[in-house]
Structure formats: C-alpha cells, structure tokens
Design a protein around this motif. Structure first.
Motif, PDB file in Angstrom:
ATOM      1  N   LYS A  65       0.856  -1.177   0.000  1.00 22.77           N
ATOM      2  CA  LYS A  65       0.000   0.000   0.000  1.00 22.77           C
ATOM      3  C   LYS A  65       0.900   1.237   0.000  1.00 22.77           C
ATOM      4  N   VAL A  66       0.567   2.194  -0.857  1.00 28.25           N
ATOM      5  CA  VAL A  66       1.339   3.432  -0.951  1.00 28.25           C
ATOM      6  C   VAL A  66       0.426   4.597  -0.578  1.00 28.25           C
ATOM      7  N   MET A  67       0.881   5.442   0.348  1.00 29.64           N
ATOM      8  CA  MET A  67       0.083   6.568   0.824  1.00 29.64           C
ATOM      9  C   MET A  67       0.923   7.840   0.801  1.00 29.64           C
ATOM     10  N   ILE A  68       0.243   8.979   0.711  1.00 33.35           N
ATOM     11  CA  ILE A  68       0.914  10.276   0.734  1.00 33.35           C
ATOM     12  C   ILE A  68       0.550  11.007   2.014  1.00 33.35           C
ATOM     13  N   ALA A  69       1.553  11.494   2.717  1.00 32.30           N
ATOM     14  CA  ALA A  69       1.357  12.399   3.850  1.00 32.30           C
ATOM     15  C   ALA A  69       2.212  13.628   3.585  1.00 32.30           C
ATOM     16  N   THR A  70       1.567  14.743   3.274  1.00 31.63           N
ATOM     17  CA  THR A  70       2.299  15.933   2.850  1.00 31.63           C
ATOM     18  C   THR A  70       1.960  17.132   3.717  1.00 31.63           C
ATOM     19  N   ASN A  71       2.922  18.016   3.897  1.00 34.90           N
ATOM     20  CA  ASN A  71       2.708  19.261   4.633  1.00 34.90           C
ATOM     21  C   ASN A  71       2.253  20.391   3.724  1.00 34.90           C
ATOM     22  N   SER A  72       1.810  20.060   2.532  1.00 37.27           N
ATOM     23  CA  SER A  72       1.284  21.063   1.613  1.00 37.27           C
ATOM     24  C   SER A  72       0.041  21.735   2.209  1.00 37.27           C
ATOM     25  N   GLY A  73      -0.134  23.011   1.887  1.00 44.32           N
ATOM     26  CA  GLY A  73      -1.343  23.718   2.289  1.00 44.32           C
ATOM     27  C   GLY A  73      -2.530  23.405   1.397  1.00 44.32           C
ATOM     28  N   TRP A  74      -2.314  22.666   0.323  1.00 47.89           N
ATOM     29  CA  TRP A  74      -3.421  22.264  -0.537  1.00 47.89           C
ATOM     30  C   TRP A  74      -4.305  21.245   0.166  1.00 47.89           C
ATOM     31  N   ARG A  75      -5.575  21.238  -0.199  1.00 49.22           N
ATOM     32  CA  ARG A  75      -6.475  20.193   0.284  1.00 49.22           C
ATOM     33  C   ARG A  75      -6.322  18.949  -0.587  1.00 49.22           C
ATOM     34  N   VAL A  76      -6.846  17.837  -0.103  1.00 48.43           N
ATOM     35  CA  VAL A  76      -6.616  16.554  -0.766  1.00 48.43           C
ATOM     36  C   VAL A  76      -7.143  16.550  -2.194  1.00 48.43           C
ATOM     37  N   HIS A  77      -8.331  17.107  -2.433  1.00 54.60           N
ATOM     38  CA  HIS A  77      -8.879  17.073  -3.788  1.00 54.60           C
ATOM     39  C   HIS A  77      -8.029  17.892  -4.747  1.00 54.60           C
ATOM     40  N   GLN A  78      -7.392  18.972  -4.269  1.00 54.05           N
ATOM     41  CA  GLN A  78      -6.505  19.766  -5.118  1.00 54.05           C
ATOM     42  C   GLN A  78      -5.254  18.968  -5.482  1.00 54.05           C
ATOM     43  N   ILE A  79      -4.699  18.269  -4.502  1.00 53.73           N
ATOM     44  CA  ILE A  79      -3.516  17.442  -4.749  1.00 53.73           C
ATOM     45  C   ILE A  79      -3.842  16.343  -5.743  1.00 53.73           C
ATOM     46  N   PHE A  80      -4.974  15.674  -5.524  1.00 58.25           N
ATOM     47  CA  PHE A  80      -5.393  14.577  -6.409  1.00 58.25           C
ATOM     48  C   PHE A  80      -5.512  15.072  -7.849  1.00 58.25           C
ATOM     49  N   SER A 121      -3.359   4.479  -1.853  1.00 54.14           N
ATOM     50  CA  SER A 121      -4.480   4.029  -1.029  1.00 54.14           C
ATOM     51  C   SER A 121      -5.119   5.178  -0.271  1.00 54.14           C
ATOM     52  N   ALA A 122      -4.328   6.193   0.067  1.00 46.37           N
ATOM     53  CA  ALA A 122      -4.853   7.320   0.838  1.00 46.37           C
ATOM     54  C   ALA A 122      -3.919   8.511   0.686  1.00 46.37           C
ATOM     55  N   ILE A 123      -4.479   9.709   0.878  1.00 42.12           N
ATOM     56  CA  ILE A 123      -3.715  10.953   0.854  1.00 42.12           C
ATOM     57  C   ILE A 123      -4.184  11.813   2.016  1.00 42.12           C
ATOM     58  N   ILE A 124      -3.250  12.418   2.722  1.00 46.11           N
ATOM     59  CA  ILE A 124      -3.604  13.396   3.748  1.00 46.11           C
ATOM     60  C   ILE A 124      -2.647  14.573   3.620  1.00 46.11           C
ATOM     61  N   SER A 125      -3.148  15.763   3.879  1.00 49.99           N
ATOM     62  CA  SER A 125      -2.316  16.967   3.775  1.00 49.99           C
ATOM     63  C   SER A 125      -2.549  17.848   4.991  1.00 49.99           C
ATOM     64  N   ALA A 126      -1.562  18.693   5.271  1.00 49.50           N
ATOM     65  CA  ALA A 126      -1.720  19.665   6.350  1.00 49.50           C
ATOM     66  C   ALA A 126      -2.896  20.591   6.055  1.00 49.50           C
ATOM     67  N   GLY A 127      -3.081  20.927   4.771  1.00 47.47           N
ATOM     68  CA  GLY A 127      -4.194  21.782   4.389  1.00 47.47           C
ATOM     69  C   GLY A 127      -5.538  21.173   4.703  1.00 47.47           C
TER      70      GLY A 127
END
Length: 273
Positions: A49-64, A78-84
């Motif tokens: 499983k590969v996931m993204i955890a980023t400190n970007s201010g973007w929201r998840v839908h913007q990153i996607f 499998s999942a993405i989470i951002s600071a934004g």
C-alpha cells in the motif's frame, strides 16, 4: 545504525505500507519527477500500500487533481492526507479563534469556510500561513509580525516545513517563521507532520496494521523522520532533499541522527526501485 540503500527493492519484504512525503520525494516545487513516480508504481505493483502524507497547504482534492492532470497514476495511492486538509477541518469545527484572519499569502484552505479576510493585521483575530509559501525573508516577516506579537494573535501554521526543495534549490518556508514567532513568545497552532495523528488517520481502516511493517519515506529529519520515530515505523531518508547530501557518508548520517535525536533505519540519495 543506519543502512545505506541503493535500491528500495532490497527491503521490499521488510514493509507492507509505504507512507511518503510529496515534495522532496517525487515532486520538486512544481516539477514531478518521473523516475520517482516509476519507483512508487513498482512499490505498488509489488503488493504494498502506498500513501501520501504531505505538509502542503493544498487540500486533498486539489492534490489529487493536480497529480492526475500531470500524468501521475492515482490508482497506486491508497490514501492521501495533507496539512491543508487537516487545518481546513480544524477551522471548520473551531469557534474559538474568531472570524477575521490576516493571511501571509494566498490561502487555499479558507474556501467554503465562514471566515473574513482582513487587509489590516490590527483588525485580525489570527494570522494564517501556509507551507506553500516559498522564498520567505524571515527578518522581514518577523518585523511585520511585530504587531501580531503585540496583539498576542495566534499564528496558524499550515505545514511545519522550515525549508522545502524546489526546482531552483532550497527555499525557506513558514515553519521557520513559526519557530521564530514561538521563540519570541507568540502562540502557534501547527498542522502537519510530524504530528503522529497523521499516521493514525492514514492507517485507521487497515486490518492488522503494524507500525513495524510501515515505512516512512521523506527528505526531512524534523518532519518525516520524526513522524516515523513517533509511531515506531521504519524510516527511509532521501538525502538529496532539504538536507542536500548528494553523496552522504555514514558520519554525516550519524551526525544528523544525533543532532535531531532521531533514528534513521535506511537512507539513499533519491527514490530508486
């Protein structure tokens, strides 16, 4: 003792989940690194499983949407989470900060929220800053934030990065401003790595999840490697990122570990399968 890797495939049997940062792992500023994307695809194809955890201010839908528009195969994640995303949720459900905010830059997370932007810091209830701000002059920002300190305004810091890797090298980020603000007595409300709740959020729906079978991949000791240590996961430091060690020696890695008080399990210059 940290172990140098040439290829991540060498340890593919040691982990089930790879949680990776975005910038410094497969993105440099606005540039997506195809070789690193290819490595993530191979990690996924190997059954992980590969996931993204980023400190970007973007929201998840913007990153996607941004990654997909730039040709990244989004089915591998499998999942993405951002600071934004975390900050947006917090502000949406928090009524204690007040309604007027002063932004240090354009802030993506405020769309759809019931807050008012003010151009005068004297009328603000809090200050808002995002990691996606780059090239900051710390002295100028701190001189400007003197009024915020006098008014005891909290600084909402979306992403804790003090520096970030861009196409043009290393650039200062809002985490550096937040550090200085706190050192001068200001209150900061930070979002993003190394908060251990990020790992918990990404893995909460995975049956039989074991931290020891999770690999945190990133280029920053203070955020990525600290997150890995805090949840007792394995860690892989990419040294050709914010620490700018293109050909690191074991002594340099040992120094990094001691300076940050952290353990690094593996290190390599950049992500390779």
């Amino acid at each position: 003792m940290s172990q140098r890797l040439k290829y991540i495939s060498r340890i593919k049997d040691e982990f089930d989940i790879a949680i990776c940062g975005m910038n410094g792992v497969f993105v440099k500023g606005s540039y997506i690194c195809p070789n690193q994307i290819d490595t993530l695809v191979k990690i996924y194809q190997s059954g992980k499983k590969v996931m993204i955890a980023t400190n970007s201010g973007w929201r998840v839908h913007q990153i996607f949407c941004w990654l997909k528009q730039n040709g990244v195969p989004m089915n591998i994640f499998s999942a993405i989470i951002s600071a934004g995303e975390i900050a947006h949720f917090y502000l949406k459900n928090n009524q204690t900060l007040g309604k007027r905010y002063y932004p240090l830059s354009q802030c993506n997370i405020m769309q759809g929220l019931d807050f008012e932007k003010t151009a005068d810091i004297k009328t603000a209830d809090f200050v808002l800053a995002e990691t996606d701000m780059q090239g900051l002059n710390v002295d100028q920002c701190m001189a400007f934030l003197g009024e915020a300190l006098r008014r005891k305004l909290p600084l909402v810091c979306v992403g804790n990065n003090t520096s970030i890797l861009t196409e043009n090298g290393i650039s200062n980020c809002v985490g550096m401003i937040a550090e200085q603000y706190a050192m001068q007595g200001g209150k900061i409300i930070p979002f993003g790595k190394p908060d251990a709740r990020i790992g918990a959020y990404l893995c909460e729906n995975i049956a039989d999840f074991k931290c020891s079978r999770c690999l945190i991949i990133g280029d920053c000791m203070a955020t990525d490697m600290r997150l890995g240590n805090s949840i007792k996961a394995q860690t892989l430091l990419l040294t050709n990122g914010v620490h700018q060690l293109p050909q690191p020696t074991s002594a340099q890695i040992d120094d990094l570990s001691r300076n940050y008080g952290l353990n690094i399990d593996y290190y390599m210059e950049e992500l390779r399968w």
